[in-house]
Design a protein around this motif. Structure first.
Motif, PDB file in Angstrom:
ATOM      1  N   ILE A  73      -1.630   1.953  -5.122  1.00  0.00           N
ATOM      2  CA  ILE A  73      -1.137   3.457  -4.981  1.00  0.00           C
ATOM      3  C   ILE A  73      -2.179   4.385  -4.800  1.00  0.00           C
ATOM      4  O   ILE A  73      -2.961   4.725  -5.851  1.00  0.00           O
ATOM      5  CB  ILE A  73      -0.056   3.768  -6.440  1.00  0.00           C
ATOM      6  CG1 ILE A  73       0.738   2.622  -6.574  1.00  0.00           C
ATOM      7  CG2 ILE A  73       0.327   5.051  -6.072  1.00  0.00           C
ATOM      8  CD1 ILE A  73       1.815   2.737  -7.489  1.00  0.00           C
ATOM      9  N   ALA A  74      -1.776   5.384  -3.905  1.00  0.00           N
ATOM     10  CA  ALA A  74      -2.771   6.387  -3.748  1.00  0.00           C
ATOM     11  C   ALA A  74      -1.868   7.757  -4.159  1.00  0.00           C
ATOM     12  O   ALA A  74      -1.082   8.026  -2.924  1.00  0.00           O
ATOM     13  CB  ALA A  74      -3.426   6.351  -2.328  1.00  0.00           C
ATOM     14  N   ASP A  80      -0.796  12.804   5.151  1.00  0.00           N
ATOM     15  CA  ASP A  80      -1.668  11.737   4.817  1.00  0.00           C
ATOM     16  C   ASP A  80      -1.016  10.457   4.768  1.00  0.00           C
ATOM     17  O   ASP A  80       0.053  10.250   4.253  1.00  0.00           O
ATOM     18  CB  ASP A  80      -2.190  11.784   3.228  1.00  0.00           C
ATOM     19  CG  ASP A  80      -3.258  10.857   2.759  1.00  0.00           C
ATOM     20  OD1 ASP A  80      -4.025  10.142   3.696  1.00  0.00           O
ATOM     21  OD2 ASP A  80      -3.198  10.549   1.747  1.00  0.00           O
ATOM     22  N   GLY A  81      -1.858   9.333   5.365  1.00  0.00           N
ATOM     23  CA  GLY A  81      -1.050   8.009   5.488  1.00  0.00           C
ATOM     24  C   GLY A  81      -0.422   7.791   6.817  1.00  0.00           C
ATOM     25  O   GLY A  81      -0.311   6.492   6.990  1.00  0.00           O
ATOM     26  N   ALA A  82       0.092   8.718   7.481  1.00  0.00           N
ATOM     27  CA  ALA A  82       1.091   8.461   8.563  1.00  0.00           C
ATOM     28  C   ALA A  82       0.068   7.765   9.954  1.00  0.00           C
ATOM     29  O   ALA A  82       0.572   7.010  10.304  1.00  0.00           O
ATOM     30  CB  ALA A  82       1.382   9.785   9.133  1.00  0.00           C
ATOM     31  N   LYS A  83      -1.121   8.390  10.091  1.00  0.00           N
ATOM     32  CA  LYS A  83      -2.024   7.610  11.082  1.00  0.00           C
ATOM     33  C   LYS A  83      -2.240   6.252  10.758  1.00  0.00           C
ATOM     34  O   LYS A  83      -2.166   5.463  11.731  1.00  0.00           O
ATOM     35  CB  LYS A  83      -3.023   8.642  11.176  1.00  0.00           C
ATOM     36  CG  LYS A  83      -3.966   8.044  12.258  1.00  0.00           C
ATOM     37  CD  LYS A  83      -5.358   8.879  12.442  1.00  0.00           C
ATOM     38  CE  LYS A  83      -6.148   8.595  13.603  1.00  0.00           C
ATOM     39  NZ  LYS A  83      -7.421   9.369  13.745  1.00  0.00           N
ATOM     40  N   ALA A  84      -2.899   6.126   9.742  1.00  0.00           N
ATOM     41  CA  ALA A  84      -3.073   4.472   9.226  1.00  0.00           C
ATOM     42  C   ALA A  84      -1.929   3.733   9.392  1.00  0.00           C
ATOM     43  O   ALA A  84      -2.109   2.445   9.799  1.00  0.00           O
ATOM     44  CB  ALA A  84      -3.808   4.538   7.957  1.00  0.00           C
ATOM     45  N   MET A  85      -0.911   4.303   8.691  1.00  0.00           N
ATOM     46  CA  MET A  85       0.450   3.099   8.545  1.00  0.00           C
ATOM     47  C   MET A  85       1.061   3.053  10.131  1.00  0.00           C
ATOM     48  O   MET A  85       1.701   1.983  10.330  1.00  0.00           O
ATOM     49  CB  MET A  85       1.385   3.835   7.720  1.00  0.00           C
ATOM     50  CG  MET A  85       0.808   3.675   6.215  1.00  0.00           C
ATOM     51  SD  MET A  85       2.322   3.667   5.042  1.00  0.00           S
ATOM     52  CE  MET A  85       1.252   3.920   3.528  1.00  0.00           C
ATOM     53  N   THR A  86       0.951   3.967  10.908  1.00  0.00           N
ATOM     54  CA  THR A  86       1.141   3.812  12.169  1.00  0.00           C
ATOM     55  C   THR A  86       0.612   2.536  13.056  1.00  0.00           C
ATOM     56  O   THR A  86       0.985   1.927  13.506  1.00  0.00           O
ATOM     57  CB  THR A  86       1.334   5.003  13.015  1.00  0.00           C
ATOM     58  OG1 THR A  86       2.242   6.040  12.559  1.00  0.00           O
ATOM     59  CG2 THR A  86       1.514   4.946  14.665  1.00  0.00           C
ATOM     60  N   LEU A  88       0.937  -1.235   0.079  1.00  0.00           N
ATOM     61  CA  LEU A  88      -0.105   0.042  -0.212  1.00  0.00           C
ATOM     62  C   LEU A  88       1.034   1.191  -0.075  1.00  0.00           C
ATOM     63  O   LEU A  88       1.433   1.387   0.952  1.00  0.00           O
ATOM     64  CB  LEU A  88      -0.825  -0.076   1.292  1.00  0.00           C
ATOM     65  CG  LEU A  88      -1.574  -1.265   1.445  1.00  0.00           C
ATOM     66  CD1 LEU A  88      -2.216  -1.248   2.807  1.00  0.00           C
ATOM     67  CD2 LEU A  88      -2.447  -1.697   0.354  1.00  0.00           C
ATOM     68  N   ILE A  89       0.819   1.795  -1.177  1.00  0.00           N
ATOM     69  CA  ILE A  89       1.702   3.150  -0.932  1.00  0.00           C
ATOM     70  C   ILE A  89       0.871   4.325  -1.263  1.00  0.00           C
ATOM     71  O   ILE A  89       0.220   4.669  -1.934  1.00  0.00           O
ATOM     72  CB  ILE A  89       2.642   3.006  -2.533  1.00  0.00           C
ATOM     73  CG1 ILE A  89       3.309   1.729  -2.557  1.00  0.00           C
ATOM     74  CG2 ILE A  89       3.344   4.252  -2.962  1.00  0.00           C
ATOM     75  CD1 ILE A  89       4.012   1.443  -3.939  1.00  0.00           C
ATOM     76  N   GLY A  90       1.431   5.408  -0.356  1.00  0.00           N
ATOM     77  CA  GLY A  90       0.863   6.822  -0.219  1.00  0.00           C
ATOM     78  C   GLY A  90       1.828   7.609  -0.659  1.00  0.00           C
ATOM     79  O   GLY A  90       3.025   7.639  -0.276  1.00  0.00           O
ATOM     80  N   ILE A  91       1.624   8.627  -1.762  1.00  0.00           N
ATOM     81  CA  ILE A  91       2.586   9.464  -2.342  1.00  0.00           C
ATOM     82  C   ILE A  91       1.899  10.867  -2.855  1.00  0.00           C
ATOM     83  O   ILE A  91       0.701  10.753  -3.230  1.00  0.00           O
ATOM     84  CB  ILE A  91       3.313   8.575  -3.295  1.00  0.00           C
ATOM     85  CG1 ILE A  91       4.408   9.397  -3.804  1.00  0.00           C
ATOM     86  CG2 ILE A  91       2.342   8.441  -4.654  1.00  0.00           C
ATOM     87  CD1 ILE A  91       5.582   8.637  -4.707  1.00  0.00           C
ATOM     88  N   SER A  92       2.670  11.882  -2.944  1.00  0.00           N
ATOM     89  CA  SER A  92       1.931  13.150  -3.298  1.00  0.00           C
ATOM     90  C   SER A  92       2.783  14.006  -4.236  1.00  0.00           C
ATOM     91  O   SER A  92       3.269  13.569  -4.881  1.00  0.00           O
ATOM     92  CB  SER A  92       1.168  13.810  -2.213  1.00  0.00           C
ATOM     93  OG  SER A  92       0.513  14.889  -2.589  1.00  0.00           O
TER      94      SER A  92
END
Length: 384
Positions: free
Chosen positions: A227-228, A327-333, A199-203
């Protein structure tokens, strides 16, 4: 004060943008009406950041960008139209070194620009903080400096930057991670449903970073990659097609409920969210209306949360790469705390260390890696 150079052939657009950034209060502004003026301002004004129109007569935006990245690199935000052609040109611009882009408003510009002004200012402020790699276009920089020493750099005839030659990729294979069937585009009968998900989060700065990551993955990769990438809907389709040409793995934009197959890459449709679900006991990925609870879309947080609802954490790997915000930090933690694995891109390679930096600050990163080492780490992880 941030020194901003606004480059646009439209006098109205230059005036409107000047008003917006003047009202923000933290910008010193200069303007240029064409490419030649823009190149002259690189030395005369020495901007910290540039907004650059794609379409201009004479020396167009891509040519100006090419010159900026070679002669005096600084963060550039491309201002492009929300069309497929505009998306292709913007992706090419990012490959040349642009940090970010902003869609040009449709309709009555003087009215529409006011509605997006806060987001535009936020984008340019973020871009001004971007890290421009010293190695970017290094060969071209050396050639330019050598030419300048000989007096050759004073030639004024604009030259369109050459598109990069297509890079060779490993041939796609059938078998455990079979490609699409050659006849009708449907999955091959040998395709294997995915049991492991990446699962990749990127901006901001994402497309070139995805080039590096996905090109390094082998054709026989035993997991599905979701990929988001924060982008408008008109951009994610061209991004998926571009990555599909570059990579050994098949890449597609998710426009409907799609079975998750090992060895396939799925790009979330822009202006929507990308979520994992189950249908008939099998994992699928599908677009969902963007959630008002999340600021950026497709949302990395929502992607990870949906995957955790249907897949054991040990079968999930979260990767958070370059981008503004968190974005993504909370869920990946939460994923790491539940037993999953997480990777944060290192500050030294991230254009903006916002999203991965937030993951590290929250204690949610199992490992921190420069982007060129992430693919090898993923291969090792999924083969354990």
């Amino acid at each position: 004060m941030t020194r901003l150079l606004i480059v646009d052939d439209s006098a109205l657009m230059r005036r409107l943008l000047t008003q917006i950034f003047s009202a923000a209060g933290d910008f010193e502004i200069a303007t240029a009406r064409d490419g030649n003026e823009a190149i002259g301002q690189l030395t005369a004004f020495a901007p910290d950041v540039v907004t650059l129109d794609v379409h201009m007569p004479g020396m167009d935006g891509l040519t100006v960008l090419d010159r900026i990245m070679v002669e005096r690199p600084c963060p550039v935000v491309m201002v492009s139209s929300l069309t497929e052609d505009g998306a292709e040109e913007t992706l090419e611009a990012m490959a040349l070194g642009a940090v970010d882009f902003f869609p040009k408003p449709r309709g009555a510009v003087s009215l529409a620009i006011a509605e997006v002004a806060p987001e535009l200012v936020e984008t340019v402020r973020g871009a001004a903080k971007a890290r421009i790699s010293r190695a970017l276009r290094l060969t071209d920089k050396v050639r330019f400096r050598a030419g300048a020493a000989e007096g050759l750099a004073r030639a004024k005839a604009p030259v369109r930057p050459r598109r990069a030659a297509p890079r060779p990729v490993a041939p796609r294979q059938t078998g455990p991670v079979a490609d699409r069937d050659e006849t009708d585009g449907s999955p091959s009968p040998d395709a294997v449903p995915a049991e492991r998900l990446i699962l990749i989060g990127i901006s901001t700065g994402g497309p070139p970073a995805l080039d590096v990551l996905l090109e390094a993955l082998p054709a026989q990769f035993p997991a599905a990659i979701l990929i988001a990438q924060h982008m408008p809907a008109s951009f994610t389709g061209p991004l998926a097609r571009r990555l599909d040409r570059l990579c050994a793995l098949p890449v597609s934009e998710v426009t409907a409920a799609t079975p998750l197959l090992a060895g396939h890459v799925y790009i979330g449709r822009g202006d929507a969210d990308l979520i994992v679900s189950k249908r008939g006991g099998a994992l699928v990925v599908l677009p969902a209306p963007s959630s008002p609870d999340h600021h950026w879309h497709p949302s990395a947080d929502r992607l990870v949360q949906s995957a955790m609802a249907h897949v054991e954490p040990q079968a999930l790997t979260g990767v958070l790469m370059t981008g503004m915000g968190a974005d993504g930090a909370k869920a990946m933690t939460a994923l790491r705390q539940a037993g999953g694995y997480t990777i944060a891109e290192a500050a030294e390679t991230a254009v903006i260390w916002g999203m991965p930096g937030a993951l590290v600050a929250a204690g949610g990163a199992a490992i921190i890696l420069p982007r060129e080492r992430i693919a090898a780490s993923l291969v090792k992880r999924v083969r354990q």
